[in-house]
Design a protein around this motif. Structure first.
Motif, short mmCIF file in Angstrom:
data_model
loop_
_atom_site.label_atom_id
_atom_site.label_comp_id
_atom_site.label_asym_id
_atom_site.label_seq_id
_atom_site.Cartn_x
_atom_site.Cartn_y
_atom_site.Cartn_z
N ALA A 159 97.50 111.67 68.40
CA ALA A 159 97.30 111.84 66.97
C ALA A 159 95.95 112.49 66.68
CB ALA A 159 97.39 110.50 66.26
N GLY A 160 95.05 112.47 67.65
CA GLY A 160 93.73 113.08 67.45
C GLY A 160 92.62 112.06 67.25
N LYS A 161 92.90 110.79 67.57
CA LYS A 161 91.89 109.75 67.34
C LYS A 161 90.65 110.00 68.18
CE LYS A 161 94.54 106.26 68.68
NZ LYS A 161 95.92 106.60 68.99
N THR A 162 90.84 110.25 69.48
CA THR A 162 89.70 110.45 70.38
C THR A 162 88.92 111.69 69.99
OG1 THR A 162 90.81 109.30 72.16
CG2 THR A 162 89.03 110.77 72.78
N THR A 163 89.65 112.76 69.67
CA THR A 163 88.98 114.00 69.25
C THR A 163 88.11 113.73 68.02
OG1 THR A 163 90.90 115.20 70.03
CG2 THR A 163 89.36 116.40 68.62
N PHE A 164 88.66 112.96 67.09
CA PHE A 164 87.92 112.67 65.87
C PHE A 164 86.64 111.90 66.19
CE2 PHE A 164 87.34 109.83 62.08
CZ PHE A 164 86.89 110.83 61.23
N LEU A 165 86.74 110.86 67.02
CA LEU A 165 85.55 110.09 67.37
C LEU A 165 84.53 110.96 68.09
CD1 LEU A 165 86.73 106.54 68.45
CD2 LEU A 165 85.95 107.35 66.25
N ARG A 166 85.00 111.80 68.99
CA ARG A 166 84.07 112.68 69.72
C ARG A 166 83.37 113.64 68.77
NH1 ARG A 166 87.41 114.12 75.25
NH2 ARG A 166 86.81 112.26 76.40
N MET A 167 84.08 114.06 67.76
CA MET A 167 83.44 114.94 66.78
C MET A 167 82.35 114.19 66.02
SD MET A 167 86.48 117.07 65.12
CE MET A 167 86.14 118.77 65.00
N LEU A 168 82.64 112.92 65.72
CA LEU A 168 81.62 112.14 65.02
C LEU A 168 80.36 112.04 65.86
CD1 LEU A 168 83.63 109.15 63.50
CD2 LEU A 168 83.05 111.33 62.47
N CYS A 169 80.51 112.00 67.18
CA CYS A 169 79.35 111.91 68.07
C CYS A 169 78.68 113.25 68.28
CB CYS A 169 79.77 111.42 69.45
SG CYS A 169 80.58 109.87 69.44
N GLY A 170 79.27 114.31 67.76
CA GLY A 170 78.70 115.63 68.00
C GLY A 170 79.04 116.16 69.38
N LEU A 171 80.04 115.57 70.03
CA LEU A 171 80.41 116.04 71.36
C LEU A 171 81.39 117.20 71.30
CD1 LEU A 171 80.81 112.69 73.31
CD2 LEU A 171 78.94 114.32 73.43
N ILE A 172 82.08 117.30 70.17
CA ILE A 172 82.99 118.43 69.99
C ILE A 172 82.64 119.05 68.64
CG2 ILE A 172 85.40 119.09 69.60
CD1 ILE A 172 86.25 116.93 71.50
N ALA A 173 82.52 120.36 68.65
CA ALA A 173 82.15 121.02 67.40
C ALA A 173 83.40 121.27 66.57
CB ALA A 173 81.44 122.34 67.71
N PRO A 174 83.31 121.06 65.26
CA PRO A 174 84.47 121.34 64.41
C PRO A 174 84.80 122.84 64.42
CG PRO A 174 82.70 120.23 63.19
CD PRO A 174 82.15 120.60 64.52
#
Lengths: 608, 370, 375
Positions: A57-72
């Motif tokens: 669903a994208g939960k992990t991606t979302f959390l990683r984005m919050l950490c700045g580990l993945i750029a939007p």
């Protein structure tokens, strides 16, 4: 750095996370995959927030984005007032994050792991002493400070990982599926710690989870599906979605809970969801019957079964009901989730007499002992499993159930005792005996860089199926497990739910008499779990014996009989009803915790 | 009969699966082939003790007819490149010291005079000994040329040394190194493939899955050993083709014997790899073990330095090194055309390694505690 | 600010050291393998061939002919065995029991009197290096024999004087290969620890997800990278000291340059190798790929293409060009000079400049690829 400043009071504080039209697209050479699409939300400070959703669903991606580990890829994301793509380091200074794989250094001891994170966060020695004491006490790790993290049980690892994120008070704590593969006791402890931290230090917590009872503890729940936000609100608001649709029914005397539940599930026009619960089966009717009373007349009641008004009781909705409701509503337009198939295979079992008096014993275990050096992993264990039974092996992490399981499969020799599976000791048995069992391991062991078809061809081949048999069986399991159309997908790229189905398909190619399943539902969302158990019910009806381990206690309700182990000893053995009675509890989870704690309490007294 | 068919079917699907795991991914196919080709060609050129370019300086203090004649001979040989002509002997030092010249030829002032009066004289050669092999080879070339020059002037030695060389008429290093590459270059990859095949499955949990199937440890062993052996033989063939067609090194032997040796070698290496794999805890350890093992195996194989030049104790130690015997056999088959009878004794150590490691691996599959 | 940076760096470095101490594979590659290599390179490998088995066949033995070969018996290079027929000798050669055959025909004595005698040397060419050496040794031996005959004034050899080559091998007077193999070993061990081991451990952090946790802390990439560089730099330095000690006391290799320069240049190369290891690991993020690539791009070329064993002057231009891309080539040149020749600032400065260039390049690239990002 003035990161240690006083936190603003929660009543007046800005949101911790603010996202607008947030999207994330992963580009691979072949295609671009939208992991998140147009997420807009605002998460208030000082409370617990849950992000729930099925696999992928994208939960992990979302959390990683919050950490700045993945750029939007597009849209804007503010965390604690900082832009996540430009000021990632500032955010990282303020938050703590526990990734799914914990991120512990396995060679380092518990204390060394804690020290490392304390140093990284610049905690002074004075503050540290007190903090460590408190964390170690909360996590029950005080006795294990010298043990390498790699040698801890799953539950302890998870608590240590949590402790590492709490070496200082973060402004925001992010937890990515913290309770996957963790037993109910550890899970309960974990939540006690988190809630305590929120209460005492007013930190904001965002947790992604597949357990709806965990989400229910949060102040706000976001439901994600295929990268989109499909619902949000307080648990109460979400629960209201299924108000007036939930019921509990007594299990007809001649049926097992799982048979009754399967029968209910097989009426998709009327019943949206059903799950065994306590001595009853809980079900949710389709939306069109909301507040309209039960459609008893329309429900097919073949033979002996009657869904009688006096046996059915209205029930307050739970978050899981609403979650299932939301998913089913959204899945119509979806390609990821399988249709609630199976009805075609369905009801046949109801014609058979479900009680077969002469039970053939297929697994017998007497005085089974397994020692590792001085450590007794399994101590004088006795049980039998009859043909066609669904037998559950339950216990906290490190209780010895995996060891028992491995001995049954012949992967580990027993130190002493008698062991027979299908009349043989698999450790010594020749190939034909092993052809009678199927095995699905914890990690859904598949060859990741082989396609679905290649995996099936391999497993069929090593069971010696001829080309024709293999072709026929593969066609059958592809259909049965809803894998048609995915034959050429790499199994490593599949979402967890698919992997699980493929692993099951591979384990059943040779139509084993006994199926061993080691935590087959861990990390799997409720929808996929429902389908999984529906298939197990069907297998059991066709005479396959199923041995299963799980950490979801409500799943124990599907079993005919179950065994609870702790510290290598059998604490309880019987039908779910008997176990609940022994634990003097309504739900299996309470019963389990009660039984284990009681046994541990006695153990402590004895040693004292 | 039925059960034999069953067994073959099981092993076949295991082999197919193993090969798929190795070859499915285009990038891993590239990893198996490209480095091999690039390395064998690169090393084929680089791994040579033959000198084709020798920069040198001259300090001719005689400046006579004879000295010019001698130097013309050296210059004309094709491999010597005179990069400077110096006036005094003191300058020689810098050229050698800075590594710009490999050698300096120094001709004394009385060179002409003494030769004319029928006396013997000398020609000084100063060599950069930082690579002593290169130095002594260069020295040999110059000595040969000077002695030829002596001969042309009738001042020949009464005994002439006429040398002929068997199997490698031009005494090219490449002829010596490249056939040995057939086994040594594929060694690392066969070892890693076989070592990772079990370690990877352990780490991913598929090994347990395999152990509960009707496959017996022996069948697993056979299924796991065949793919690396096949890969090794294909890689060996590739390098063999490069030797024959790219470097034009004539193949004197029999293909059957070559492949038999290659098979025995790859089998023993797979055995080593599978045993390593069975004892290592995870992929990382398996890789490290492989790497640590490969170095001594190659260094003590006689690839770059002859085994006969090693001290006695090392020579004895090499008996457990299958690479040594494979290198020796392949060289003999390739250059000398030796038949099975000539090299059969080399098969014994390789077979012994297989006979120990393969059963050990099979036993470890089942009995090692996870 | 600076103080917090140092605390974090210290914490990460201590963590790394603990992991090294507890992980058998780091110890294996960082310390044990270097020792094994030192041992093998120092004692096991030699290009100096001694006691070469040679068959001597005289079709008609005579005192004169025997005198010609008498030098063989005393020589450390040869171990002659006297055969009576060519067939026997050929058979021995075919079985590879002798590496060469020296043969005189039955008319040797007669032709010697006329000054045109011939000695036939048949070499087993498969091992071309040994064969070349045999050829040289034999020629030298025969020449020596002749000269001693001349000196005794028995017979005038020629009307004119002849020229004799008097070689002087600088830097390695005895011509022992250990003297240049051991400096080469330093390069190998530095590459091993710097590129291979570092690539492996960094890739492990990517693979196990521990970097994901580290990223979400105040630790910046400078600390993360430095905490990898410092411990492995020190580990590499230990290897360096081991090599130096072995070179000095086990193998008697001289150190003619200054130790300071030696340590300085080695540090430069170590940093280059570390940079390479970090680049490889952050590009691959998988231990398997990282180790394969580290092997292919750094280790094997360091052995074959850096001029360690083989002289780069004689290889085709393209291969030489490949060699000159490799940092190992520059370090190798520095080492050979420092060990055997002395402080030649020309060579050292030129090559050090190249190494510094590589450090800047590799570290910048490594920093670029180790962003705190997971995509």
């Amino acid at each position: 750095m003035d990161t240690d400043k006083i936190y603003p009071s929660p009543s007046f504080s800005p949101p911790v996370v603010q996202a607008e039209d947030l999207s994330c697209v992963f580009r691979t050479p072949k295609a671009s995959i939208a992991a998140l699409t147009d997420i807009s939300l605002s998460i208030p400070a000082g409370q617990m927030t849950a992000v729930v959703g099925p696999d992928g669903a994208g939960k992990t991606t979302f959390l990683r984005m919050l950490c700045g580990l993945i750029a939007p890829s597009s849209g804007s994301l503010q965390v604690l007032g900082y832009d996540a793509s430009r000021n990632a380091q500032k955010i990282q200074n303020l938050i703590s994050y526990m990734p799914q794989r914990f991120g512990l250094y396995e060679d380092l001891s518990v204390q060394e792991n804690l020290n490392l994170y304390a140093d990284l966060h610049g905690i002074s020695q004075e503050v540290r002493k007190e903090r460590f004491e408190r964390l170690l006490e909360m996590t029950d790790l005080a006795a294990f400070t010298k043990r390498p993290a790699g040698k801890l049980s799953g539950g302890m690892k998870q608590k240590l990982a949590l402790a590492c994120t709490l070496v200082r008070t973060p402004r925001l704590l992010l937890l990515d599926e913290p309770s996957v593969g963790v037993d109910p006791l550890s899970r309960r402890d974990l939540w006690i710690i988190i809630e305590q931290m929120v209460r005492e230090e007013r930190i904001s917590v965002i947790v992604s989870t597949a357990y709806m009872d965990e989400a229910e503890r949060c102040s706000c729940v976001y439901v994600m599906f295929e990268g989109k936000l499909i619902a949000q609100g307080t648990p109460e608001e979400l629960r209201r979605l299924t108000a007036g649709m939930c019921f509990e029914a007594d299990v007809p005397s001649r049926l097992r809970a799982r048979q009754f539940q399967a029968w209910l599930l097989d009426q998709p026009d009327y019943i949206m969801d059903a799950v065994p619960q306590g001595a009853r089966v809980r079900f949710v009717v389709d939306e069109k019957f909301r507040h309209a009373g039960l459609p008893f007349k329309q429900l097919i009641s073949p033979g002996q079964i009657s869904l009688d008004e006096k046996n059915v009781h209205p029930s307050a909705p739970r978050l899981e009901d609403s979650f299932m409701f939301l998913l089913k509503k959204n899945e119509a337009s979806s390609s990821i989730l399988p249709p609630p198939a199976l009805s075609s295979h369905g009801v046949s079992f109801l014609e058979e007499a479900s009680e077969t008096p002469a039970k053939e014993i297929v697994i017998e275990v007497r005085d089974l002992v397994r020692k590792f050096g001085d450590f007794v992993a399994v101590d004088k264990t006795n049980f039998c499993v009859a043909k066609g039974e669904v037998f559950g092996l339950l216990g906290p992490n490190g209780a010895g159930k995996t060891t028992t399981f491995r001995m049954l499969c012949g992967l580990l020799p027993a130190s002493s005792g008698y062991l027979s599976v299908a009349g043989k000791n698999l450790r010594k048995a020749a190939a034909p005996a092993r052809a009678k069992i199927g095995y699905v391991s914890q990690k859904f062991s598949l060859y990741g860089n082989l396609s679905v078809m290649e995996n099936l061809l391999f497993f069929g081949g090593v069971y010696g199926l001829t080309a024709e048999e293999l072709k026929k069986r593969i066609a059958a399991v592809l259909e049965q497990f809803d894998l048609l159309g995915h034959e050429d997908d790499l199994s490593g790229d599949l979402p967890a739910g698919f992997k699980q189905r493929l692993a099951m398909a591979a384990g059943l190619l040779h139509q084993p008499e006994i199926l061993f399943l080691d935590e087959p539902t861990s990390g799997i969302d409720p929808l996929a779990r429902r389908l999984f158990w529906r298939r197990i019910t069907e297998l059991a009806e066709s005479g396959t014996t199923v041995i299963i381990t799980t950490h979801f206690m409500e799943e124990a309700e599907y079993c005919d009989r179950m065994l609870i182990q702790d510290a290598g000893r059998v604490l309880s053995l019987g039908t779910p009803g008997e176990v609940r009675a022994q634990g003097e509890a309504e739900t299996m989870e309470e019963a389990f915790i009660g039984i284990v704690e009681k046994a541990r309490g006695i153990g402590k007294k004895e040693s004292a | 009969m039925q059960s034999l068919l069953h067994l073959l079917r099981r092993i076949r699907s295991l082999c197919i699966k193993e090969l798929l795991v190795i070859l499915k991914d285009p990038s891993s196919r590239v990893v198996l082939v490209m480095p091999l080709i690039v390395q064998s060609i690169l090393f084929g050129y680089a791994a040579t003790y033959d000198l084709t370019y020798v920069p040198y300086v001259v300090c001719d203090q005689s400046r006579g007819e004879f000295s010019r004649d001698v130097l013309a001979r050296i210059d004309g040989a094709g491999i010597f490149d005179r990069i400077a002509t110096l006036d005094n002997a003191a300058q020689v030092e810098n050229w050698i010291y800075d590594g710009k010249a490999l050698l300096a030829v120094q001709i004394p002032p009385d060179f002409e005079e003494r030769l004319r009066s029928g006396e013997n004289t000398s020609l000084q050669l100063i060599l950069d000994g930082r690579n002593s092999t290169t130095a002594s080879i260069a020295m040999g070339y110059v000595a040969q040329m000077v002695s030829d020059w002596n001969g042309s002037r009738g001042a020949s030695s009464p005994i002439k040394l006429i040398s002929r060389s068997r199997y490698n008429p031009q005494l090219e290093t490449r002829w010596n190194i490249m056939p040995a590459m057939i086994v040594t270059l594929s060694l690392m990859q066969i070892l890693i493939l076989s070592a990772l095949s079990v370690a990877r499955e352990r780490e991913q949990g598929t090994f347990d899955q395999m152990l509960v199937t009707p496959l017996s440890p022996w069948e697993i062993l056979v299924g796991k050993a065949i793919p690396p052996v096949l890969v090794g033989i294909v890689q060996g063939s590739l390098i063999f083709a490069i030797c024959v067609f790219w470097f034009d090194i004539p193949f004197a032997g029999n293909l059957g014997t070559l492949y038999l040796t290659l098979f025995l070698f790859t089998l023993s290496v797979s055995g080593l790899g599978l045993s390593l794999s069975a004892v290592s805890k995870n992929m990382q350890q398996a890789m490290v073990f492989c790497f640590v093992l490969t170095m001594p195996l190659i260094l003590l194989s006689g690839l770059t330095t002859p085994v006969s030049a090693m001290p006695e104790s090392f020579q004895i130690a090499t008996y457990v090194n299958p690479v040594r015997f494979a290198v020796e056999s392949i060289r003999r088959i390739y250059l000398e055309g030796s038949g099975i009878a000539d090299i059969a004794h080399n098969f014994i150590p390789m077979l012994a390694v297989s006979a120990i490691t393969l059963p050990l691996a099979a036993w470890l599959f089942k009995n090692r505690m996870a | 600010m600076m103080k917090k940076f140092l605390v974090r760096l210290n914490a990460l470095t201590v963590k790394e050291f603990r992991q090294i101490m507890r992980d058998p594979s780091s110890i294996l590659i960082g310390l044990i393998l270097p020792c094994v290599l030192i041992f093998i390179f120092g004692y096991g490998l030699s290009l100096d061939v001694n006691n070469i088995p040679v068959a001597v066949v005289m079709d008609k033995p005579s005192p004169v002919a025997q005198k010609v070969f008498s030098g063989l018996t005393g020589s450390r290079y040869f171990s002659p065995c006297w055969m009576s027929s060519m067939q026997e000798a050929e058979e021995l050669m075919r079985r590879r029991e002798v590496d060469a055959i020296l043969h005189t025909a039955s008319d040797f004595d007669r032709r010697l009197k006329r000054g045109e005698a011939e000695v036939q040397l048949i070499l087993h060419g498969a091992d071309s290096t040994t064969a070349t050496l045999i050829q040289q040794y034999t020629a030298g031996l025969l020449a020596l024999r002749m000269r001693s005959e001349l000196d005794m004034g028995k017979r005038p050899v020629s009307p004119t004087g002849s020229v004799e080559v008097v070689p002087r091998i600088w830097f390695n007077e005895a011509g022992t290969s250990t003297w240049y193999l051991v400096p080469g070993l330093v390069v190998i061990i530095m590459t091993l620890v710097g590129a291979f081991l570092t690539a492996l451990v960094m890739a492990r952090e990517w693979e196990r997800g521990t970097l994901e946790s580290l990223f979400v802390t105040p630790a910046g990439r400078a600390e993360i990278l430095l905490s990898k560089i410092i411990p492995y730099f020190l580990l590499g330095f230990i290897g360096l000291l081991l090599c130096l000690a072995a070179a000095r006391w086990m193998f008697g290799v001289p150190m003619r340059g200054s130790l300071w320069l030696f340590f300085l240049c080695s540090s430069l190369y170590l940093l280059v190798a570390l940079g390479l290891g970090l680049i490889i690991s952050s590009l691959t993020r998988s231990q398997f790929l990282a180790s394969q690539i580290a092997l292919i791009v750094s280790f094997l070329p360091a052995v074959i293409l850096s001029g360690f064993l083989f002289d780069l002057r004689s290889v085709p231009t393209i291969v030489r060009a490949v060699g000159s891309i490799l940092p190992a080539t520059y370090f190798m040149e520095i080492l050979k000079t420092l060990f055997l020749a002395g402080d030649n600032m020309n060579i050292i400065l030129r090559n050090s400049a190249a190494l510094v260039g590589y450090i800047v390049l590799f570290m910048a690239v490594a920093a670029h690829f180790t962003r705190k990002k997971l995509d």
